[in-house]
Design a protein around this motif. Structure first.
Motif, short mmCIF file in Angstrom:
data_model
loop_
_atom_site.label_atom_id
_atom_site.label_comp_id
_atom_site.label_asym_id
_atom_site.label_seq_id
_atom_site.Cartn_x
_atom_site.Cartn_y
_atom_site.Cartn_z
N ARG A 1 0.80 -1.22 0.00
CA ARG A 1 0.00 0.00 0.00
C ARG A 1 0.84 1.27 0.00
NH1 ARG A 1 -4.50 -1.73 4.27
NH2 ARG A 1 -2.64 -1.66 5.56
N GLY A 2 1.92 1.27 0.75
CA GLY A 2 2.72 2.49 0.89
C GLY A 2 3.44 2.86 -0.40
N LEU A 3 3.72 4.14 -0.57
CA LEU A 3 4.44 4.60 -1.75
C LEU A 3 5.94 4.42 -1.60
CD1 LEU A 3 2.46 7.89 -2.51
CD2 LEU A 3 2.25 5.68 -3.65
N ILE A 4 6.42 4.37 -0.35
CA ILE A 4 7.85 4.26 -0.10
C ILE A 4 8.17 2.84 0.35
CG2 ILE A 4 9.78 5.10 1.30
CD1 ILE A 4 8.29 7.76 1.54
N ARG A 5 9.11 2.19 -0.34
CA ARG A 5 9.52 0.84 0.01
C ARG A 5 10.69 0.88 0.99
NH1 ARG A 5 5.52 -0.13 -2.39
NH2 ARG A 5 5.01 -0.48 -0.22
N THR A 6 10.63 0.07 2.02
CA THR A 6 11.69 -0.02 3.02
C THR A 6 12.53 -1.26 2.77
OG1 THR A 6 10.28 -1.27 4.53
CG2 THR A 6 10.24 1.15 4.72
N LYS A 7 13.63 -1.37 3.52
CA LYS A 7 14.50 -2.54 3.38
C LYS A 7 13.71 -3.82 3.67
CE LYS A 7 18.75 -2.26 4.89
NZ LYS A 7 19.94 -2.27 5.79
N SER A 8 12.84 -3.78 4.67
CA SER A 8 12.04 -4.97 5.00
C SER A 8 11.15 -5.38 3.84
CB SER A 8 11.21 -4.72 6.26
OG SER A 8 10.38 -3.58 6.12
N ASP A 9 10.57 -4.40 3.15
CA ASP A 9 9.74 -4.69 1.97
C ASP A 9 10.57 -5.40 0.90
OD1 ASP A 9 7.51 -3.38 3.07
OD2 ASP A 9 8.16 -1.45 2.26
N HIS A 10 11.80 -4.94 0.71
CA HIS A 10 12.66 -5.50 -0.33
C HIS A 10 13.03 -6.95 -0.02
CE1 HIS A 10 12.70 -1.68 -2.20
NE2 HIS A 10 13.57 -1.11 -1.39
N PHE A 11 13.23 -7.28 1.26
CA PHE A 11 13.54 -8.67 1.61
C PHE A 11 12.35 -9.59 1.33
CE2 PHE A 11 17.28 -7.20 4.04
CZ PHE A 11 18.19 -8.17 3.63
N VAL A 12 11.14 -9.14 1.63
CA VAL A 12 9.96 -9.94 1.31
C VAL A 12 9.84 -10.13 -0.19
CG1 VAL A 12 7.44 -10.07 1.44
CG2 VAL A 12 8.74 -9.24 3.41
N ARG A 13 10.06 -9.05 -0.94
CA ARG A 13 9.97 -9.12 -2.40
C ARG A 13 11.02 -10.06 -2.98
NH1 ARG A 13 8.09 -7.27 -7.01
NH2 ARG A 13 9.44 -6.52 -8.70
N LEU A 14 12.22 -10.03 -2.42
CA LEU A 14 13.26 -10.95 -2.88
C LEU A 14 12.83 -12.40 -2.67
CD1 LEU A 14 16.59 -9.30 -1.65
CD2 LEU A 14 15.94 -9.78 -4.02
N GLY A 15 12.25 -12.69 -1.51
CA GLY A 15 11.78 -14.04 -1.26
C GLY A 15 10.73 -14.47 -2.27
N LYS A 16 9.81 -13.58 -2.56
CA LYS A 16 8.75 -13.87 -3.53
C LYS A 16 9.33 -14.14 -4.91
CE LYS A 16 4.62 -11.61 -5.54
NZ LYS A 16 3.60 -12.62 -5.22
N LEU A 17 10.25 -13.30 -5.35
CA LEU A 17 10.85 -13.44 -6.68
C LEU A 17 11.70 -14.70 -6.79
CD1 LEU A 17 11.92 -9.72 -7.23
CD2 LEU A 17 10.22 -10.96 -8.60
N ILE A 18 12.48 -14.97 -5.74
CA ILE A 18 13.37 -16.13 -5.78
C ILE A 18 12.58 -17.43 -5.76
CG2 ILE A 18 15.14 -17.38 -4.46
CD1 ILE A 18 16.31 -14.57 -3.79
N GLU A 19 11.48 -17.44 -5.04
CA GLU A 19 10.62 -18.64 -5.06
C GLU A 19 10.03 -18.85 -6.45
OE1 GLU A 19 9.14 -22.11 -3.61
OE2 GLU A 19 10.55 -20.74 -2.64
#
Length: 218
Positions: free
Chosen positions: A141-159
């Motif tokens: 929802r947020g417009l600004i991505r944080t480091k924590s958001d990026h780690f979740v996204r990495l997990g999603k992409l790598i899976e």
């Protein structure tokens, strides 16, 4: 100010993304295969799980759907959701409040269904996929991505890459995901590098694992 994450929290955010993506992708696949087992190819489910090194037994489409989701095998989605719930609990301070609540609800949905004497059906899959969609939506929802958001996204992409390769799918899609993984990693560590091969899948997976090992201690 840069967001500070412990190695444990970063690792759990990453695995939260992976586990939730595994559940979502598997549900989408098995509901499609469920239709095939009913209409055209009773062995479609066996072939799908053979690529995961799982010998899935079933005698009809309903049993296929139930065993695919809750069978005694490493891809049991109730167990994977338990892992996702634990990942979320450990990293709760860095997960959107609504997304956290929806994750707990989703884990409870799987836990209850796994203990039921009645086979699951379309309604269960629809409810689970709807909750997963709400979780991803809450986290984005947020417009600004944080480091924590990026780690979740990495997990999603790598899976996504891992599942794509496990099922032997062809095409440029894994390379596109690998490029996106690198771009996401560089938002955590600008100097991050990922050697991408168009021919060596094992080398790509090794490179991804090395990248994550570096990032979680960054």
């Amino acid at each position: 100010m840069d967001q500070l994450l412990s190695t444990n929290v970063a690792t759990n955010l990453y695995w939260f993304g992976r586990h939730l993506e595994r559940v979502e992708s598997t549900l989408v696949d098995v509901i499609h295969i469920f239709d095939c087992v009913i209409d055209t190819d009773v062995n479609a489910g066996k072939r799908y799980f053979e690529k995961l090194e799982i010998d899935l037994e079933y005698v009809n489409a309903s049993q296929f759907l139930d065993n695919a989701i809750f069978g005694d095998h490493p891809s049991n989605l109730a167990e994977i959701m338990r892992f996702a719930r634990e990942n979320a609990i450990i990293s709760r301070a860095y997960i959107d409040t609504d997304a956290f609540g929806e994750t707990i609800h989703l884990a409870e949905l799987f836990d209850h269904a796994s203990k039921s004497a009645v086979y699951v059906d379309y309604r269960f899959v629809d409810d689970a996929l709807s909750l997963i969609n709400e979780i991803w939506g809450s986290m984005n929802r947020g417009l600004i991505r944080t480091k924590s958001d990026h780690f979740v996204r990495l997990g999603k992409l790598i899976e996504k890459v891992d599942l794509h390769l496990r099922h032997g799918k062809d095409g440029e899609e894994p390379i596109e995901y690998l490029n996106t993984i690198l771009q996401t990693a560089q938002k955590i560590a600008p100097e991050a590098k990922l050697a991408i091969s168009r021919t060596d899948e094992e080398a790509n997976l090794d490179a991804i694992n090395a990248l994550i090992d570096d990032l979680v201690v960054y």
